[in-house]
Design a protein around this motif. Sequence first.
Motif, PDB file in Angstrom:
ATOM      1  N   PRO A 225      -5.922  -1.585  16.209  1.00 19.44           N
ATOM      2  CA  PRO A 225      -5.001  -1.124  17.253  1.00 19.44           C
ATOM      3  C   PRO A 225      -3.745  -0.479  16.671  1.00 19.44           C
ATOM      4  O   PRO A 225      -3.110  -1.025  15.766  1.00 19.44           O
ATOM      5  CB  PRO A 225      -4.672  -2.406  18.024  1.00 19.44           C
ATOM      6  N   MET A 226      -3.407   0.667  17.212  1.00 20.82           N
ATOM      7  CA  MET A 226      -2.248   1.391  16.717  1.00 20.82           C
ATOM      8  C   MET A 226      -0.959   0.591  16.882  1.00 20.82           C
ATOM      9  O   MET A 226      -0.049   0.693  16.069  1.00 20.82           O
ATOM     10  CB  MET A 226      -2.130   2.736  17.440  1.00 20.82           C
ATOM     11  N   ARG A 227      -0.863  -0.186  17.921  1.00 20.90           N
ATOM     12  CA  ARG A 227       0.391  -0.915  18.158  1.00 20.90           C
ATOM     13  C   ARG A 227       0.683  -1.935  17.066  1.00 20.90           C
ATOM     14  O   ARG A 227       1.838  -2.287  16.827  1.00 20.90           O
ATOM     15  CB  ARG A 227       0.367  -1.589  19.531  1.00 20.90           C
ATOM     16  N   SER A 228      -0.357  -2.427  16.410  1.00 14.66           N
ATOM     17  CA  SER A 228      -0.120  -3.352  15.306  1.00 14.66           C
ATOM     18  C   SER A 228      -0.069  -2.626  13.964  1.00 14.66           C
ATOM     19  O   SER A 228       0.483  -3.150  12.989  1.00 14.66           O
ATOM     20  CB  SER A 228      -1.213  -4.421  15.269  1.00 14.66           C
ATOM     21  N   LEU A 229      -0.632  -1.422  13.904  1.00 16.38           N
ATOM     22  CA  LEU A 229      -0.665  -0.672  12.647  1.00 16.38           C
ATOM     23  C   LEU A 229       0.642   0.074  12.388  1.00 16.38           C
ATOM     24  O   LEU A 229       1.194   0.020  11.288  1.00 16.38           O
ATOM     25  CB  LEU A 229      -1.840   0.313  12.660  1.00 16.38           C
ATOM     26  N   LEU A 230       1.149   0.769  13.395  1.00 10.71           N
ATOM     27  CA  LEU A 230       2.287   1.662  13.189  1.00 10.71           C
ATOM     28  C   LEU A 230       3.535   0.965  12.643  1.00 10.71           C
ATOM     29  O   LEU A 230       4.231   1.544  11.796  1.00 10.71           O
ATOM     30  CB  LEU A 230       2.609   2.416  14.484  1.00 10.71           C
ATOM     31  N   PRO A 231       3.872  -0.253  13.084  1.00 16.66           N
ATOM     32  CA  PRO A 231       5.078  -0.897  12.531  1.00 16.66           C
ATOM     33  C   PRO A 231       5.005  -1.176  11.035  1.00 16.66           C
ATOM     34  O   PRO A 231       6.037  -1.443  10.410  1.00 16.66           O
ATOM     35  CB  PRO A 231       5.167  -2.205  13.327  1.00 16.66           C
ATOM     36  N   ARG A 232       3.825  -1.118  10.467  1.00 11.75           N
ATOM     37  CA  ARG A 232       3.687  -1.402   9.026  1.00 11.75           C
ATOM     38  C   ARG A 232       4.099  -0.219   8.151  1.00 11.75           C
ATOM     39  O   ARG A 232       4.321  -0.389   6.946  1.00 11.75           O
ATOM     40  CB  ARG A 232       2.234  -1.791   8.723  1.00 11.75           C
ATOM     41  N   PHE A 233       4.180   0.970   8.727  1.00 13.19           N
ATOM     42  CA  PHE A 233       4.505   2.158   7.941  1.00 13.19           C
ATOM     43  C   PHE A 233       6.007   2.213   7.642  1.00 13.19           C
ATOM     44  O   PHE A 233       6.840   2.007   8.531  1.00 13.19           O
ATOM     45  CB  PHE A 233       4.089   3.429   8.681  1.00 13.19           C
ATOM     46  N   ILE A 234       6.344   2.499   6.404  1.00 13.44           N
ATOM     47  CA  ILE A 234       7.736   2.642   5.977  1.00 13.44           C
ATOM     48  C   ILE A 234       7.868   3.977   5.254  1.00 13.44           C
ATOM     49  O   ILE A 234       7.233   4.198   4.210  1.00 13.44           O
ATOM     50  CB  ILE A 234       8.166   1.490   5.044  1.00 13.44           C
ATOM     51  N   ASP A 235       8.677   4.857   5.817  1.00 18.99           N
ATOM     52  CA  ASP A 235       8.903   6.181   5.232  1.00 18.99           C
ATOM     53  C   ASP A 235       9.960   6.047   4.133  1.00 18.99           C
ATOM     54  O   ASP A 235      11.144   5.871   4.402  1.00 18.99           O
ATOM     55  CB  ASP A 235       9.363   7.149   6.322  1.00 18.99           C
ATOM     56  N   VAL A 236       9.538   6.152   2.886  1.00 15.62           N
ATOM     57  CA  VAL A 236      10.450   5.971   1.762  1.00 15.62           C
ATOM     58  C   VAL A 236      11.469   7.106   1.694  1.00 15.62           C
ATOM     59  O   VAL A 236      12.616   6.904   1.278  1.00 15.62           O
ATOM     60  CB  VAL A 236       9.661   5.857   0.442  1.00 15.62           C
TER      61      VAL A 236
ATOM     62  N   ILE B   2       2.905  -0.373   4.451  1.00 11.45           N
ATOM     63  CA  ILE B   2       2.297   0.890   4.018  1.00 11.45           C
ATOM     64  C   ILE B   2       3.434   1.885   3.788  1.00 11.45           C
ATOM     65  O   ILE B   2       4.048   2.395   4.738  1.00 11.45           O
ATOM     66  CB  ILE B   2       1.322   1.434   5.076  1.00 11.45           C
ATOM     67  N   PHE B   3       3.728   2.161   2.530  1.00 15.22           N
ATOM     68  CA  PHE B   3       4.808   3.080   2.182  1.00 15.22           C
ATOM     69  C   PHE B   3       4.256   4.505   2.064  1.00 15.22           C
ATOM     70  O   PHE B   3       3.151   4.720   1.561  1.00 15.22           O
ATOM     71  CB  PHE B   3       5.459   2.660   0.861  1.00 15.22           C
ATOM     72  N   HIS B   4       5.048   5.469   2.516  1.00 13.17           N
ATOM     73  CA  HIS B   4       4.661   6.880   2.434  1.00 13.17           C
ATOM     74  C   HIS B   4       5.927   7.715   2.306  1.00 13.17           C
ATOM     75  O   HIS B   4       7.042   7.212   2.491  1.00 13.17           O
ATOM     76  CB  HIS B   4       3.863   7.300   3.670  1.00 13.17           C
ATOM     77  N   PHE B   5       5.781   9.009   2.004  1.00 14.12           N
ATOM     78  CA  PHE B   5       6.944   9.872   1.771  1.00 14.12           C
ATOM     79  C   PHE B   5       6.883  11.074   2.710  1.00 14.12           C
ATOM     80  O   PHE B   5       6.340  12.106   2.369  1.00 14.12           O
ATOM     81  CB  PHE B   5       6.972  10.346   0.307  1.00 14.12           C
TER      82      PHE B   5
ATOM     83  N   LEU C  63       0.844  -1.192   0.000  1.00 12.52           N
ATOM     84  CA  LEU C  63       0.000   0.000   0.000  1.00 12.52           C
ATOM     85  C   LEU C  63       0.884   1.249   0.000  1.00 12.52           C
ATOM     86  O   LEU C  63       1.896   1.299   0.707  1.00 12.52           O
ATOM     87  CB  LEU C  63      -0.916   0.009   1.225  1.00 12.52           C
ATOM     88  N   TYR C  64       0.475   2.244  -0.793  1.00 13.76           N
ATOM     89  CA  TYR C  64       1.195   3.517  -0.875  1.00 13.76           C
ATOM     90  C   TYR C  64       0.219   4.622  -0.492  1.00 13.76           C
ATOM     91  O   TYR C  64      -0.845   4.768  -1.091  1.00 13.76           O
ATOM     92  CB  TYR C  64       1.773   3.711  -2.281  1.00 13.76           C
TER      93      TYR C  64
ATOM     94  N   ALA D 190     -10.613   0.898   7.479  1.00 16.69           N
ATOM     95  CA  ALA D 190     -11.227  -0.332   6.990  1.00 16.69           C
ATOM     96  C   ALA D 190     -10.411  -0.932   5.839  1.00 16.69           C
ATOM     97  O   ALA D 190     -10.257  -2.161   5.742  1.00 16.69           O
ATOM     98  CB  ALA D 190     -12.664  -0.052   6.529  1.00 16.69           C
ATOM     99  N   LEU D 191      -9.870  -0.073   4.973  1.00 15.11           N
ATOM    100  CA  LEU D 191      -9.041  -0.565   3.879  1.00 15.11           C
ATOM    101  C   LEU D 191      -7.758  -1.199   4.418  1.00 15.11           C
ATOM    102  O   LEU D 191      -7.347  -2.271   3.960  1.00 15.11           O
ATOM    103  CB  LEU D 191      -8.706   0.572   2.920  1.00 15.11           C
ATOM    104  N   LEU D 192      -7.138  -0.560   5.403  1.00 15.74           N
ATOM    105  CA  LEU D 192      -5.924  -1.128   5.983  1.00 15.74           C
ATOM    106  C   LEU D 192      -6.230  -2.467   6.650  1.00 15.74           C
ATOM    107  O   LEU D 192      -5.409  -3.396   6.612  1.00 15.74           O
ATOM    108  CB  LEU D 192      -5.317  -0.160   7.003  1.00 15.74           C
ATOM    109  N   HIS D 193      -7.387  -2.580   7.257  1.00 13.91           N
ATOM    110  CA  HIS D 193      -7.789  -3.831   7.919  1.00 13.91           C
ATOM    111  C   HIS D 193      -8.007  -4.952   6.902  1.00 13.91           C
ATOM    112  O   HIS D 193      -7.804  -6.133   7.208  1.00 13.91           O
ATOM    113  CB  HIS D 193      -9.066  -3.588   8.718  1.00 13.91           C
ATOM    114  N   ARG D 194      -8.387  -4.562   5.671  1.00 16.74           N
ATOM    115  CA  ARG D 194      -8.602  -5.555   4.618  1.00 16.74           C
ATOM    116  C   ARG D 194      -7.286  -6.238   4.220  1.00 16.74           C
ATOM    117  O   ARG D 194      -7.287  -7.368   3.743  1.00 16.74           O
ATOM    118  CB  ARG D 194      -9.239  -4.880   3.404  1.00 16.74           C
ATOM    119  N   TYR D 195      -6.184  -5.504   4.390  1.00 21.98           N
ATOM    120  CA  TYR D 195      -4.859  -6.056   4.048  1.00 21.98           C
ATOM    121  C   TYR D 195      -3.978  -5.990   5.296  1.00 21.98           C
ATOM    122  O   TYR D 195      -3.088  -5.145   5.395  1.00 21.98           O
ATOM    123  CB  TYR D 195      -4.240  -5.269   2.903  1.00 21.98           C
ATOM    124  N   PRO D 196      -4.198  -6.855   6.264  1.00 21.38           N
ATOM    125  CA  PRO D 196      -3.576  -6.715   7.584  1.00 21.38           C
ATOM    126  C   PRO D 196      -2.066  -6.915   7.621  1.00 21.38           C
ATOM    127  O   PRO D 196      -1.426  -6.526   8.602  1.00 21.38           O
ATOM    128  CB  PRO D 196      -4.291  -7.793   8.420  1.00 21.38           C
ATOM    129  N   THR D 197      -1.478  -7.491   6.576  1.00 25.70           N
ATOM    130  CA  THR D 197      -0.022  -7.717   6.592  1.00 25.70           C
ATOM    131  C   THR D 197       0.705  -6.862   5.561  1.00 25.70           C
ATOM    132  O   THR D 197       1.935  -6.934   5.456  1.00 25.70           O
ATOM    133  CB  THR D 197       0.292  -9.195   6.319  1.00 25.70           C
TER     134      THR D 197
END
Length: 498
Positions: free
Chosen positions: A394-405, A370-373, A310-311, A360-367
């Motif tokens: 839960p934020m604790r499971s969501l935040l580690p998925r973010f990768i700042d490109v 999530i790339f962002h700039f 996800l971007y 809800a979209l992020l929950h659809r793809y739980p693994t």
Amino acid sequence: MGNSMILLTDDLLLDYARCHRRAHLHHWGDRHHRAPEKDFVLKLRREHQQQIQTVLAGQRVATPEYSPQDWSAGAVATETLMAAGVEQIHRGILRWTEPLEELPQPEGLELVGRPTLLVKQPGVSRFGNWCYQPVNIKLGKRPKSEYKLVAMFQGLMLTHIQGATPPDPQLILREGSTHGVDSGYWWGKMLAAVTDCVRALRDAEAPEVFISRQRCSLCPWYDHCHGVAVATQHLSLVPGVTPGRYASLQGLGVTSLAQLAALEPQQVEPDIEPAIARHLQRQAQAIVENRPLPLGTAHPSPQPLAPIELYFDLEAEPDQDVDFLFGVFCVNHDKQTETFHGFFAEHPRDEPLIWQQFLALLHRYPTAPIFHFSPYEVETVKRLSQRYRMSQYPMRSLLPRFIDVHAWLMAVAVLPVENYSLKSVAKWLGFTWRDQGLSGDQTVCLYNQWLETADQEALAMILRYNEDDCRATHQLRMWLHDWSLRGETNFANILDRV
């Protein structure tokens, strides 16, 4: 040119305080080199006028009558109101053409000031047992030094016009806060700034160009100055070369990209730290050789491609405190599909709705990663999770998925670019936005246009711009992946540091 009349307005002094070259070009520059004002600048001006109307609502003010730009008539009408002792004068004109003993070489000067208000105060002046104080209403949130210089400049003219030193000027800022300007502290600084400004305006040659992306981005002379910088290969085009570092480099005789590329870090100690000097040298090398370079001595280990990635990119309207578009570009590597999801707030009150849709979209793809700039996206997710207290994801499971490109790029590579904005980096990669010239600032204007008129084309442009930001982030991520695969040595756990 040296003996010609100089018209110094408070607007011109404000420009000089921000950029010496900008003020000179406003005064002497070829108007064909000046671009039209950007939509975002026009938006700020409208907001400033609305702010003034809000502050003055319900107050009795007198407004002098004069034709636009007729400073002489405006000054006469203003002084007539001052002599009559009116309580508040809105859009008054302060004008002084006689030599001032406070300034060196004062001949040939016309000074013009336009304070938002002139407020009657107790005192003794040539008008009677009262005097006037300048009050400026500004859109900024803090009392900037340039605001204070302009207020003191107006105070200088008032001192001579009314024959009495005015009380300390006042600033009324965006949040309604009022700040006094310490005349004892700012008087000397104002005289020095006016003296330097007049000296610069008497010179036929414009001050040296210096490109600063944040400071220059809204200036109508940017394209002209950027062209001059490119033609001369000016060192301000090298990311990391600040005015202070540029002065240090100049002192060592380093004035070209080739010289900077060959710089030995110890040459600039202690003015520039060795680590920074090494980075500037590496950056210059990348530009001179026109190729990307590893930040260290090895290429980083690649970030493996996930089945679904996800971007994510945001659009926000700070003045209304609303994030009005959550854009997510979904790349399915297994199925070879790409889908853009744009969650748009048709009204600021819809922000909680699109926040739920986004989660809800992020929950659809739980693994999915999530790339962002930029850090802004994660900061916003944290802020909105607190604002709406929605624990469905839960934020604790969501935040580690973010990768700042952007952070990933800055940790591993040096590119032959002028700056590391998404626009600059993606342009180097060959990516183009469908709506050429559109910027994040302009999407704010388009959103306000949508709120006022429900213009479908404005909405379409916002969505295209956001999708292109997501696609540009995707292209950069793929370039980093491919580039790292070409390296022979890996950086261990590079993403742990990102």
